[in-house]
Design a protein around this motif. Structure first.
Motif, mmCIF file in Angstrom:
data_model
loop_
_atom_site.group_PDB
_atom_site.id
_atom_site.type_symbol
_atom_site.label_atom_id
_atom_site.label_comp_id
_atom_site.label_asym_id
_atom_site.label_seq_id
_atom_site.Cartn_x
_atom_site.Cartn_y
_atom_site.Cartn_z
ATOM 1 N N ARG A 32 -8.215 0.472 4.548
ATOM 2 C CA ARG A 32 -7.253 1.396 4.658
ATOM 3 C C ARG A 32 -5.781 0.573 5.235
ATOM 4 O O ARG A 32 -4.746 1.177 4.732
ATOM 5 C CB ARG A 32 -7.689 2.368 5.713
ATOM 6 C CG ARG A 32 -6.567 3.381 5.858
ATOM 7 C CD ARG A 32 -7.269 4.429 6.837
ATOM 8 N NE ARG A 32 -6.306 5.683 7.044
ATOM 9 C CZ ARG A 32 -6.450 6.816 6.169
ATOM 10 N NH1 ARG A 32 -7.488 6.819 5.330
ATOM 11 N NH2 ARG A 32 -5.656 7.777 6.459
ATOM 12 N N ARG B 44 -2.282 1.031 3.161
ATOM 13 C CA ARG B 44 -1.112 1.928 3.998
ATOM 14 C C ARG B 44 0.467 0.943 3.416
ATOM 15 O O ARG B 44 1.285 1.419 3.180
ATOM 16 C CB ARG B 44 -1.296 1.361 5.231
ATOM 17 C CG ARG B 44 0.000 2.554 5.953
ATOM 18 C CD ARG B 44 -0.505 2.674 7.203
ATOM 19 N NE ARG B 44 -0.601 1.440 8.346
ATOM 20 C CZ ARG B 44 -1.453 1.266 9.223
ATOM 21 N NH1 ARG B 44 -2.413 1.956 9.287
ATOM 22 N NH2 ARG B 44 -1.187 0.111 9.724
ATOM 23 N N ASN C 127 -5.338 8.903 1.191
ATOM 24 C CA ASN C 127 -6.902 9.290 1.519
ATOM 25 C C ASN C 127 -7.406 9.717 -0.086
ATOM 26 O O ASN C 127 -8.521 9.905 -0.210
ATOM 27 C CB ASN C 127 -6.941 10.649 1.964
ATOM 28 C CG ASN C 127 -6.547 10.424 3.463
ATOM 29 O OD1 ASN C 127 -6.997 9.436 4.363
ATOM 30 N ND2 ASN C 127 -5.748 11.496 4.066
ATOM 31 N N HIS C 128 -6.579 9.653 -0.980
ATOM 32 C CA HIS C 128 -7.083 9.705 -2.519
ATOM 33 C C HIS C 128 -7.736 8.247 -2.962
ATOM 34 O O HIS C 128 -7.220 7.681 -4.069
ATOM 35 C CB HIS C 128 -5.796 10.144 -3.410
ATOM 36 C CG HIS C 128 -5.213 11.321 -2.846
ATOM 37 N ND1 HIS C 128 -3.871 11.705 -3.300
ATOM 38 C CD2 HIS C 128 -5.733 12.217 -2.191
ATOM 39 C CE1 HIS C 128 -3.653 13.050 -2.642
ATOM 40 N NE2 HIS C 128 -4.742 13.349 -1.866
ATOM 41 N N THR C 129 -8.651 7.840 -2.413
ATOM 42 C CA THR C 129 -9.001 6.393 -2.902
ATOM 43 C C THR C 129 -9.735 6.523 -4.180
ATOM 44 O O THR C 129 -9.154 5.524 -4.943
ATOM 45 C CB THR C 129 -10.426 6.351 -1.741
ATOM 46 O OG1 THR C 129 -10.008 6.288 -0.564
ATOM 47 C CG2 THR C 129 -10.882 4.674 -2.024
#
Length: 262
Positions: A59, A63, A76-78
């Motif tokens: 993460r 970012r 959050n849209h991995t």
């Protein structure tokens, strides 16, 4: 705590102050502890990434990676971002090539996980480019937390200059503009276009944009934005219209007088 950009006033007053203090403010922002932690972590750990999945699972790396392209909201849209990266940019049916927002294509192309010869993320020049893009966009976001119109103006100047020097026809450059949500927002506000404008045929939209741009700057081509004069005319008009739309500090007489000057 990160350095918070100083915004004095609003509209053109704030823009002119920001331009005068830009070098000092951006250096202070980049040197802030929070930014340095992000940049150092990325530089130290991106070299350990082997696959798109490795990247999307971290993460902190994501970012910075997403932030460098203005895609912060996709953190959050991995699954989506993994697919964008894995399919790359070279195949015509790659997901990034199907998406209207061309920031995803730039993201996939620069990392190159799904492209012949890629990925490119272990090159020193790549890391420095991502760090520079991330710093620039995060500064814009920090400005936007105080005045969103200034953030969009900063983004518009940067993107228009980048698009203007890219290859391709001017129609292609215009389509790049329309494919960038922040730039499109600026254009629509600058020319006071209704929210329903986006529903028109794309060729009709292009015709309208070209006509209004020529009235504003004397030139309908995006390539003009390599020069500061065209950039300033657009930004001035955008900030004026933004103030009018939000009724910030302009009387009816001031609005009329200001519009007569453009």
């Amino acid at each position: 705590m990160s350095f918070q950009p100083i915004v004095a006033g609003s509209g053109l007053v704030a823009w002119n102050f920001l331009q005068r203090t830009m070098d000092t403010q951006t250096k202070a922002f980049e040197s802030s502890p929070a930014m340095q932690r992000d940049l150092d972590y990325f530089e130290e750990n991106i070299k350990n990434v082997e696959t798109a999945e490795d990247l999307t699972k971290d993460r902190r790396l994501m970012r910075v990676a997403l932030g460098a392209y203005g895609l912060d909201e996709d953190i959050n849209h991995t699954f989506l971002m993994k697919k964008v990266l894995e399919e790359g940019s070279q195949a015509s049916d790659a997901l990034a090539n199907k998406m209207a927002d061309k920031r995803y294509l730039a993201f996939a192309k620069d990392f190159g996980f799904g492209d012949l010869g890629g990925p490119w993320h272990k090159q020193d020049s790549f890391v420095e480019n991502i760090k520079e893009q991330y710093t620039t966009r995060q500064f814009e976001i920090a400005v936007g937390e105080q005045d969103e119109s200034l953030r969009l103006a900063l983004n518009a100047v940067r993107e228009l200059e980048e698009i203007s020097v890219n290859g391709g026809s001017d129609n292609t450059k215009w389509f790049s503009v329309l494919g960038s949500p922040p730039l499109r927002n600026v254009m629509e506000q600058t020319f006071n276009l209704p929210s329903s404008f986006g529903a028109l045929d794309l060729d009709k939209q292009l015709e309208v944009f070209r006509g209004r741009m020529e009235k504003l700057t004397g030139d309908s081509e995006i390539s003009q934005f390599v020069g500061e004069d065209a950039q300033q005319k657009l930004v001035d008009r955008y900030l004026i219209m933004s103030q009018i739309n939000t009724s910030q500090g302009l009387s009816g007489g001031q609005i009329a007088l200001t519009l007569l000057q453009y």
